[in-house]
Design an enzyme around this catalytic site. Structure first.
Site, mmCIF file in Angstrom:
data_model
loop_
_atom_site.group_PDB
_atom_site.id
_atom_site.type_symbol
_atom_site.label_atom_id
_atom_site.label_comp_id
_atom_site.label_asym_id
_atom_site.label_seq_id
_atom_site.Cartn_x
_atom_site.Cartn_y
_atom_site.Cartn_z
ATOM 1 C CD GLN A 1 74.119 26.089 119.440
ATOM 2 O OE1 GLN A 1 74.014 26.488 118.308
ATOM 3 N NE2 GLN A 1 75.051 26.541 120.257
ATOM 4 C CG HIS B 1 70.534 10.989 125.518
ATOM 5 N ND1 HIS B 1 69.457 10.905 124.668
ATOM 6 C CD2 HIS B 1 70.382 12.155 126.189
ATOM 7 C CE1 HIS B 1 68.703 11.989 124.807
ATOM 8 N NE2 HIS B 1 69.237 12.751 125.722
ATOM 9 C CG ASP C 1 67.625 15.379 126.936
ATOM 10 O OD1 ASP C 1 68.254 15.259 125.867
ATOM 11 O OD2 ASP C 1 67.593 14.508 127.830
ATOM 12 N NE ARG D 1 72.352 31.134 110.048
ATOM 13 C CZ ARG D 1 73.373 30.565 110.672
ATOM 14 N NH1 ARG D 1 73.950 31.134 111.711
ATOM 15 N NH2 ARG D 1 73.846 29.400 110.255
ATOM 16 C CG HIS E 1 73.441 25.265 113.373
ATOM 17 N ND1 HIS E 1 73.476 26.628 113.170
ATOM 18 C CD2 HIS E 1 74.414 25.006 114.278
ATOM 19 C CE1 HIS E 1 74.426 27.167 113.944
ATOM 20 N NE2 HIS E 1 75.007 26.192 114.625
ATOM 21 C CG ASN F 1 76.182 26.985 111.233
ATOM 22 O OD1 ASN F 1 76.249 28.194 111.021
ATOM 23 N ND2 ASN F 1 76.836 26.415 112.248
ATOM 24 C CD GLU F 2 80.314 27.803 112.382
ATOM 25 O OE1 GLU F 2 80.542 26.849 113.143
ATOM 26 O OE2 GLU F 2 80.440 28.986 112.714
ATOM 27 C CG ASN G 1 78.389 31.509 111.145
ATOM 28 O OD1 ASN G 1 77.534 32.275 110.689
ATOM 29 N ND2 ASN G 1 78.104 30.307 111.613
ATOM 30 C CE1 TYR H 1 80.522 33.689 117.581
ATOM 31 C CE2 TYR H 1 80.716 32.600 115.452
ATOM 32 C CZ TYR H 1 79.966 32.935 116.570
ATOM 33 O OH TYR H 1 78.660 32.522 116.674
ATOM 34 C CD GLU I 1 76.563 31.125 114.187
ATOM 35 O OE1 GLU I 1 77.585 31.004 114.891
ATOM 36 O OE2 GLU I 1 75.916 30.167 113.760
HETATM 37 C C1 PNW Z 1 79.534 28.709 115.931
HETATM 38 N N1 PNW Z 1 85.907 29.341 115.800
HETATM 39 O O1 PNW Z 1 80.602 27.834 115.924
HETATM 40 C C2 PNW Z 1 78.291 27.866 115.810
HETATM 41 O O2 PNW Z 1 77.667 28.026 114.564
HETATM 42 C C3 PNW Z 1 77.312 28.052 116.920
HETATM 43 O O3 PNW Z 1 76.432 26.979 116.962
HETATM 44 C C4 PNW Z 1 78.058 28.227 118.227
HETATM 45 O O4 PNW Z 1 77.244 28.206 119.345
HETATM 46 C C5 PNW Z 1 78.811 29.537 118.132
HETATM 47 O O5 PNW Z 1 79.655 29.560 117.005
HETATM 48 C C6 PNW Z 1 79.642 29.862 119.362
HETATM 49 O O6 PNW Z 1 80.623 28.888 119.557
HETATM 50 C C7 PNW Z 1 81.901 28.261 115.897
HETATM 51 O O7 PNW Z 1 86.784 28.508 116.074
HETATM 52 C C8 PNW Z 1 82.872 27.345 116.211
HETATM 53 O O8 PNW Z 1 86.207 30.499 115.564
HETATM 54 C C9 PNW Z 1 84.204 27.694 116.175
HETATM 55 C C10 PNW Z 1 84.566 28.964 115.813
HETATM 56 C C11 PNW Z 1 83.598 29.886 115.497
HETATM 57 C C12 PNW Z 1 82.259 29.536 115.545
#
Ligand code: PNW
Length: 505
Positions: free
Chosen positions: A37, A57, A70, A95, A140, A184-185, A327, A329, A397
């Protein structure tokens, strides 16, 4: 009667332990990013191709704005500026992830890229110069394309490939890196990559893809964990864990049906990966495994689409983590009967077969899936704390997206971070062993299928400038103030837009 209530009330107030109003001094505040990213340098020196290079690509139309990583934020050449931003914010930790194919161009250990190793050495050394603790994710989402050609996470040799990559990484960087995160995830890797075509390698195998991947992923994690423990821990003295995405999933009502529905959904979302590692009994989650086994039999599959772990595998995986990276959100509310969706049959969410509801009053971010859900960190972490017997946690995260035209004024992000960090304080107060918090993200970056249309950065990145100029947003000043004072001042407003580095950073 009234008197009794009053006495009760007074007594409970007097008994209450004071609410944490400050973050402990040793609590690690940081930010997070990921290699694909931000790094760019997609073919710099002898870096090998990875699955995001290949997909962007050859199939640019799957990315919202047709873009790719890229160049991204060009951290490959700007890494010193990244570290300068960490110093501006006063971060304790940072991180970031390693690009597997930058270190091992073929994915396997027959060739190690000196230039790739040198890049990460420089990045790490630059952080250490300023006492910033590196927290390193091994994977990741950017699998070497060579390994994808052999089936990627679906190849039964995947755990061995990952273990040998991990050993190289510990050997090269473990003298200085003390916090390791294997994956990661897993849910996003397995379900989105192999189940619903919303992440590379967009492999459409809805029936078994997620589950075969889950098995190989937890085995690979366990092998890498044991390699660290057996070969490196004594001399290097670090810790190794995994990061799982845990959004809070609660029941829509208090009914038993809804509570059971929420539990099944939690088992499918994160239990598939957390249960084998963190539960006492080991193996995949019980009720969900039974559901998939029953449906698989009805659908004519010879065995359950969710493969079982053997007793030996269960033993290898159980307890294989020094900490649980979360992580986090957002949240959703689950119903046994309402709000059901039509998922392809068979697939993970058809197996789950519950409805999901998000209250419209929860503030909406730019990302369709992201809303500010009250108390969701507290709800998720106290739940995991009870379920898995009080492990050590890091929030690896947590963050908020805005539209690209929104610029400096990111008041909704500030609102989100303040709410999240108040929820962190409640979590600490509840006795959860939570050691740190990484904001996603240090700066704007390539937001996967959304390209550059959704911005998560505390720093704005100008992707049209040669230098990928980074400029602090208002939230950067707010986060800096929280880290410095170890408390949340709900009224703090930055004086102006000029950033500075505090003494000692
Ligand atoms: C994370 N959800 O992904 C990733 O680890 C990061 O790379 C990404 O940029 C970031 O969150 C923001 O999207 C997620 O559905 C994907 O709650 C999905 C979820 C949460 C985090």
């Amino acid at each position: 009667m009234k008197l009794i209530i009053l006495i009760g009330l007074v007594a409970s107030i007097c008994n209450a332990t004071p609410r944490h109003s400050k973050f402990p001094d040793d609590f690690l505040f940081g930010t997070a990013t990921a290699s694909y990213q931000i790094e760019g340098g997609w073919n710099a020196d002898d870096k090998g191709e990875n699955i995001w290079d290949r997909m962007t690509h050859t199939r640019p139309e799957v990315i919202k704005d047709g873009s790719n990583g890229d160049v991204a934020a060009d951290t490959y050449t700007n890494y010193k500026r990244d570290v300068e931003m960490m110093r501006e914010l006063g971060l304790d930790a940072y991180r970031f992830s390693l690009s597997w194919s930058r270190i091992l161009p073929n994915g396997l250990t027959n060739k190690i890229s000196e230039a790739g190793v040198a890049f990460y050495n420089n990045y790490i050394d630059e952080m250490l110069k300023y006492n910033i603790t590196p927290m390193v994710t091994l994977y990741h989402w950017d699998l070497p394309q060579k390994l994808q050609d052999f089936g990627g996470f679906l190849n039964p040799d995947f755990p061995l490939w990952f273990e040998s990559y991990a050993k190289v990484v510990y050997e090269k960087f473990g003298d200085r890196v003390k916090h390791w995160i294997t994956f990661n995830e897993p849910r996003e890797i397995c379900f989105q990559g192999y189940g619903d075509v919303s992440k590379a390698p967009i492999l459409n195998a809805t029936d078994v893809g997620t589950y075969y991947c889950a098995k190989n992923l937890v085995l690979g994690h366990a092998k890498a964990y044991h390699a660290y423990n057996n070969l490196f821990k004594l001399s290097q003295g670090g810790v190794c864990g995994i990061t799982i995405s845990v959004n809070w999933v609660g029941p829509l009502t208090d009914s038993e049906e809804d509570q059971y529905a929420a539990e099944i959904r939690r088992q499918a979302d994160w239990g598939l990966y957390a249960e084998p590692i963190f539960s006492e009994q080991g193996g995949f989650p019980k009720e969900f495994s039974e559901i998939v086994a029953k449906k698989s039999a009805e659908q004519g599959y010879p065995t359950s689409r969710l493969p079982e772990l053997t007793d030996e595998e269960k033993d290898l995986v159980r307890g294989a983590a020094d900490f649980f990276g979360v992580n986090h959100y957002t949240a959703s509310l689950v119903s046994a009967t309402e709000y059901k969706n039509d998922y392809p049959i068979p697939s993970l969410y058809a197996d789950v077969d519950v409805g999901s509801y998000v209250p419209p009053e929860w503030l909406q971010a730019e990302s369709a899936w992201l809303r500010l859900a009250p108390d969701s960190i507290y709800n998720a972490l106290t739940h995991l704390h009870k379920k898995y017997n009080g492990p050590t946690f890091y929030i690896t995260e947590n963050g908020w997206s805005q539209a690209l035209e929104e610029g400096y004024e990111d008041d909704s992000r500030i609102k989100y971070y303040r709410a999240a960090l108040n929820s962190v304080l409640d979590t600490l107060h509840a006795g959860v062993d939570l050691r740190g918090y990484m904001a996603w993200s240090l700066m704007d970056n390539f937001e996967w299928m959304q390209g550059y249309t959704e911005r998560f950065g505390l720093y704005e990145v100008d992707f049209s400038s040669e230098q990928r100029t980074r400029t602090p947003r208002k939230s950067a000043f707010v986060y800096k103030q929280i880290i410095r004072t170890r408390e949340i001042d709900p009224y703090f407003e930055p004086d102006n837009r000029t950033m500075w580095i505090d003494e000692g950073h």
